[in-house]
Design a protein around this motif. Structure first.
Motif, mmCIF file in Angstrom:
data_model
loop_
_atom_site.group_PDB
_atom_site.id
_atom_site.type_symbol
_atom_site.label_atom_id
_atom_site.label_comp_id
_atom_site.label_asym_id
_atom_site.label_seq_id
_atom_site.Cartn_x
_atom_site.Cartn_y
_atom_site.Cartn_z
ATOM 1 N N SER A 255 38.957 -20.082 10.526
ATOM 2 C CA SER A 255 39.426 -20.621 11.798
ATOM 3 C C SER A 255 38.823 -19.802 12.926
ATOM 4 C CB SER A 255 40.956 -20.565 11.872
ATOM 5 O OG SER A 255 41.541 -21.332 10.842
ATOM 6 N N ALA A 256 38.221 -20.492 13.882
ATOM 7 C CA ALA A 256 37.609 -19.802 15.011
ATOM 8 C C ALA A 256 38.658 -19.000 15.780
ATOM 9 C CB ALA A 256 36.938 -20.812 15.926
ATOM 10 N N ARG A 257 38.221 -17.957 16.441
ATOM 11 C CA ARG A 257 39.150 -17.078 17.168
ATOM 12 C C ARG A 257 39.996 -17.876 18.155
ATOM 13 N NH1 ARG A 257 38.090 -12.712 19.863
ATOM 14 N NH2 ARG A 257 36.817 -11.946 18.123
ATOM 15 N N GLY A 258 41.280 -17.501 18.204
ATOM 16 C CA GLY A 258 42.213 -18.158 19.107
ATOM 17 C C GLY A 258 42.888 -19.380 18.527
ATOM 18 N N PHE A 259 42.384 -19.879 17.389
ATOM 19 C CA PHE A 259 42.965 -21.067 16.758
ATOM 20 C C PHE A 259 43.714 -20.692 15.481
ATOM 21 C CE2 PHE A 259 39.688 -23.155 19.313
ATOM 22 C CZ PHE A 259 40.373 -24.262 19.797
ATOM 23 N N GLY A 260 44.796 -21.442 15.212
ATOM 24 C CA GLY A 260 45.546 -21.248 13.974
ATOM 25 C C GLY A 260 46.018 -19.811 13.823
ATOM 26 N N ALA A 261 45.788 -19.262 12.639
ATOM 27 C CA ALA A 261 46.256 -17.913 12.344
ATOM 28 C C ALA A 261 45.211 -16.846 12.628
ATOM 29 C CB ALA A 261 46.688 -17.828 10.881
ATOM 30 N N SER A 262 44.098 -17.232 13.260
ATOM 31 C CA SER A 262 43.084 -16.244 13.619
ATOM 32 C C SER A 262 43.493 -15.502 14.887
ATOM 33 C CB SER A 262 41.721 -16.908 13.827
ATOM 34 O OG SER A 262 41.139 -17.255 12.593
ATOM 35 N N GLY A 263 43.055 -14.255 14.987
ATOM 36 C CA GLY A 263 43.347 -13.463 16.169
ATOM 37 C C GLY A 263 42.387 -13.775 17.304
ATOM 38 N N GLY A 264 42.532 -13.033 18.387
ATOM 39 C CA GLY A 264 41.651 -13.198 19.521
ATOM 40 C C GLY A 264 41.994 -14.408 20.369
ATOM 41 N N GLU A 265 41.105 -14.699 21.322
ATOM 42 C CA GLU A 265 41.295 -15.810 22.249
ATOM 43 C C GLU A 265 40.097 -16.746 22.196
ATOM 44 O OE1 GLU A 265 43.930 -13.789 25.796
ATOM 45 O OE2 GLU A 265 41.742 -13.501 25.825
ATOM 46 N N VAL A 266 40.317 -17.995 22.555
ATOM 47 C CA VAL A 266 39.272 -19.018 22.512
ATOM 48 C C VAL A 266 38.239 -18.738 23.588
ATOM 49 C CG1 VAL A 266 38.783 -21.476 22.729
ATOM 50 C CG2 VAL A 266 40.905 -20.708 21.607
ATOM 51 N N GLU A 267 36.979 -18.622 23.178
ATOM 52 C CA GLU A 267 35.885 -18.311 24.093
ATOM 53 C C GLU A 267 34.884 -19.454 24.240
ATOM 54 O OE1 GLU A 267 35.490 -15.705 25.984
ATOM 55 O OE2 GLU A 267 37.200 -14.540 25.269
ATOM 56 N N VAL A 268 35.138 -20.579 23.584
ATOM 57 C CA VAL A 268 34.250 -21.764 23.635
ATOM 58 C C VAL A 268 32.829 -21.389 23.235
ATOM 59 C CG1 VAL A 268 33.588 -23.809 24.953
ATOM 60 C CG2 VAL A 268 35.702 -22.633 25.502
ATOM 61 N N ALA A 269 32.686 -20.929 22.021
ATOM 62 C CA ALA A 269 31.373 -20.590 21.459
ATOM 63 C C ALA A 269 30.654 -19.540 22.303
ATOM 64 C CB ALA A 269 30.506 -21.840 21.295
ATOM 65 N N GLY A 270 31.411 -18.596 22.803
ATOM 66 C CA GLY A 270 30.848 -17.510 23.588
ATOM 67 C C GLY A 270 30.325 -16.385 22.713
ATOM 68 N N PRO A 271 29.879 -15.293 23.319
ATOM 69 C CA PRO A 271 29.315 -14.176 22.550
ATOM 70 C C PRO A 271 30.233 -13.633 21.463
ATOM 71 C CG PRO A 271 28.831 -13.906 24.881
ATOM 72 C CD PRO A 271 29.766 -15.081 24.773
ATOM 73 N N LEU A 272 31.548 -13.603 21.702
ATOM 74 C CA LEU A 272 32.462 -13.106 20.666
ATOM 75 C C LEU A 272 32.491 -14.042 19.461
ATOM 76 C CD1 LEU A 272 35.473 -11.772 22.776
ATOM 77 C CD2 LEU A 272 33.611 -10.465 21.729
ATOM 78 N N ASP A 273 32.383 -15.360 19.701
ATOM 79 C CA ASP A 273 32.337 -16.309 18.582
ATOM 80 C C ASP A 273 31.073 -16.116 17.754
ATOM 81 O OD1 ASP A 273 34.726 -18.145 18.973
ATOM 82 O OD2 ASP A 273 33.801 -18.284 20.945
ATOM 83 N N VAL A 274 29.965 -15.856 18.431
ATOM 84 C CA VAL A 274 28.706 -15.620 17.709
ATOM 85 C C VAL A 274 28.802 -14.312 16.925
ATOM 86 C CG1 VAL A 274 26.220 -15.298 17.948
ATOM 87 C CG2 VAL A 274 27.411 -16.929 19.437
ATOM 88 N N GLU A 275 29.411 -13.298 17.516
ATOM 89 C CA GLU A 275 29.606 -12.039 16.793
ATOM 90 C C GLU A 275 30.526 -12.250 15.592
ATOM 91 O OE1 GLU A 275 31.199 -7.451 17.574
ATOM 92 O OE2 GLU A 275 30.781 -8.789 19.281
#
Length: 546
Positions: free
Chosen positions: A114-134
């Motif tokens: 699950s991408a960050r910010g969704f479901g049981a994943s941590g973090g916040e939704v970045e809309v395919a930003g640098p943190l998602d790529v990392e």
């Protein structure tokens, strides 16, 4: 301003969450008594090869990502792998369980998360930003560590949100060898701000469908700014960082194979911006174009049912990750489903989809009281459109859900006779002598004069039967900002790509109005827009023919 009917609370209305959970429970427990017989046999076969295990993936900034790893019973050895970042839904990785199981059963190591910010994943939704790529890069590290061997070849596959992340990690990380991107985007800026027109319904839908996801402050500000029509340049900079088209040179340097799937009437990420990305790719590529709207054409595959798009994705990966000689490498790049039937057409390239172009001029020659679409321009006519009123000419009844009726063979019937001609300009062709195959991108050249500084137009192209029933073929918005009132505007408007057969006896109908609930409206109150004959610069519609 948007309409409530355009804002679904999920991008996956046909998914049965309970059925997916039962499927996963059967996978992990081996108890198949609560799933259908066909699913039970599939699960038992898959469990003999690989078992799914819930995992926590260390992501960027220490945020943990919720995921599942399919561990092969044969133990650690080199094999190809598939990683699947989740779509834009609180269901997260759950939507992939059927297809991930199939990949695992055919020999891949598989990790879904699950991408960050969704479901049981941590973090916040970045809309395919640098943190998602990392995060995606760290998912590769995690997979390699847990299975004890680097993949012989690695593919990233995503639907919707996960598809953008998949393209972006492939552009940044040389460990990725192929991509499958379903219902995807190439240019976020164009998807949200087409021809300087805000896609307010698309952004409002993403906010609604995010549910209880944790949006970052920057994400929410970008969405709020677009809805409020402020800080647009900053929002476009934000969008460019999240657009695979920005990094296409990196994909081309390594000739990364990319598979796209897209719907003709996609309302969230319209087709033209994805086609621009497709055309910019120079490596091995393929695109499947289908009837419907966002994620609809691939939905049955998520439920574990036969689905040609998922089948093509599996074949694409088998060829490029396993070196299976299945004909994919020599096949046509473009496979399209013709509205409104099951017929498929293949072409070697997107350029080959259009065989020729026919120019139809907007004229004053009356066709049932409206203007004409003719092979020659004429003079002395004019049409005045008043702004501020919506008309029956709309993009669709709703984002996403309207596409399911199209897929079922029941596209919306438009009451074009009820359009108030004070609120729209209407031009009709003569009845078609033979079936006319529209293939490609229709292009409208329009010269008009606004009475105000800003103006917004929406061009809709319809197929009208002899009894007056109309179906939408394609459309596009256009906004011009900052023109002095009374000065001529020359607009070049690429309507969204189409694959449509207009039957003999039917007419093409071009409707230009000034408001649609799908788009932000830059028109000023009580303004007018004049479209008139111009000997030096006639308005015309170029239609692409197969």
């Amino acid at each position: 301003m948007t309409s409530e009917r355009t804002q679904p609370t999920t991008l996956y209305p046909e998914l049965d969450e309970d059925a997916l959970k039962r499927y996963f429970e059967a996978l992990t427990s081996g108890d198949t008594t609560h799933v259908a017989p066909a699913r039970a046999a599939e699960i038992e076969e898959a469990r003999a090869v690989a078992l799914p295990v819930r995992v926590k993936i260390p992501g960027a900034r220490g945020d943990e990502l919720d995921g599942v790893l399919w561990k092969h019973l044969a133990g650690a050895r080199e094999r190809p792998a598939v990683i699947m970042p989740s779509p834009w839904t609180s269901l997260g990785w759950l939507v992939y369980v059927a297809q991930a199981t199939r990949f695992a059963a055919t020999g891949y190591n598989v990790l879904v998360y699950s991408a960050r910010g969704f479901g049981a994943s941590g973090g916040e939704v970045e809309v395919a930003g640098p943190l998602d790529v990392e995060d995606a890069g760290k998912a590769i590290d995690f997979l390699t560590d847990r299975v004890g061997a680097a993949p012989t070849a690695l593919g990233f596959l995503g639907d919707s949100y996960g598809s953008g992340i998949s393209q972006l990690i492939a552009a940044r990380d040389e460990r990725v060898h192929a991509v499958a991107a379903l219902s995807t985007w190439g240019d976020v800026g164009e998807a949200f701000y087409e021809n300087s027109t805000r896609h307010v319904a698309a952004v409002a839908t993403l906010l609604s469908a995010a549910g209880d996801a944790r949006l970052s402050e920057r994400t929410r500000r970008a969405f709020d700014d677009l809805l409020a029509d402020r800080n647009i340049e900053k929002t476009l900079e934000w969008a460019a960082e999240r657009s695979p088209l920005t990094y296409v040179d990196a994909l081309n340097r390594r000739s990364v194979p990319v598979f796209f799937a897209h719907a003709w009437h996609e309302t969230l990420f319209p087709a033209n911006q994805t086609l621009r990305m497709f055309q910019a790719l120079t490596g091995p590529k393929r695109i499947d174009l289908s009837i419907g709207d966002h994620s609809g054409p691939e939905m049955t595959g998520m439920l574990g049912l036969p689905n040609r798009i998922w089948e093509d994705a599996h074949r694409f990966f088998a060829h490029h990750l396993k070196e299976v000689d299945n004909g994919v490498g020599g096949q046509d790049q473009v496979v399209s489903q013709v509205m409104w039937g099951a017929a498929l057409e293949s072409r070697p390239t997107w350029d080959a989809v259009t065989g020729s172009t026919e120019r139809l001029y907007l004229t004053g020659s009356a066709v049932d009281g409206d203007g004409g679409l003719a092979d020659k321009p004429d003079t002395g006519w004019s049409v005045r459109i008043q702004t501020g009123a919506d008309t029956p000419a709309t993009v669709a009844d709703a984002i996403v859900t309207a596409g399911y009726a199209e897929m079922a063979g029941n596209p919306k019937v438009y009451a074009v006779n009820e359009i108030d001609r004070a609120d729209a300009g209407v031009w009709a062709s003569q009845p078609m002598a033979v079936t006319t195959k529209l293939r490609g991108i229709p292009r409208l050249h329009l010269a008009y004069t606004p009475s105000a500084h800003h103006s917004t137009l929406i061009a809709h192209l319809f197929d009208v039967s002899p009894d007056g029933a109309a179906h939408i073929v394609t459309h596009a918005p256009f906004t011009h900002l900052g023109k002095e009132p009374g000065q001529r505007v020359r607009a070049e408007i690429a309507l969204q790509a189409t694959g449509y057969d207009v039957p003999a006896g039917h007419r093409l109908l071009l409707v230009i109005d000034a408001r649609d609930p799908f788009y932000g409206d830059a028109n000023q109150p009580r303004a007018t827009i004049d479209i008139a004959a111009d000997d030096e610069d006639p308005s015309y519609l170029d239609i692409p023919l197969g």
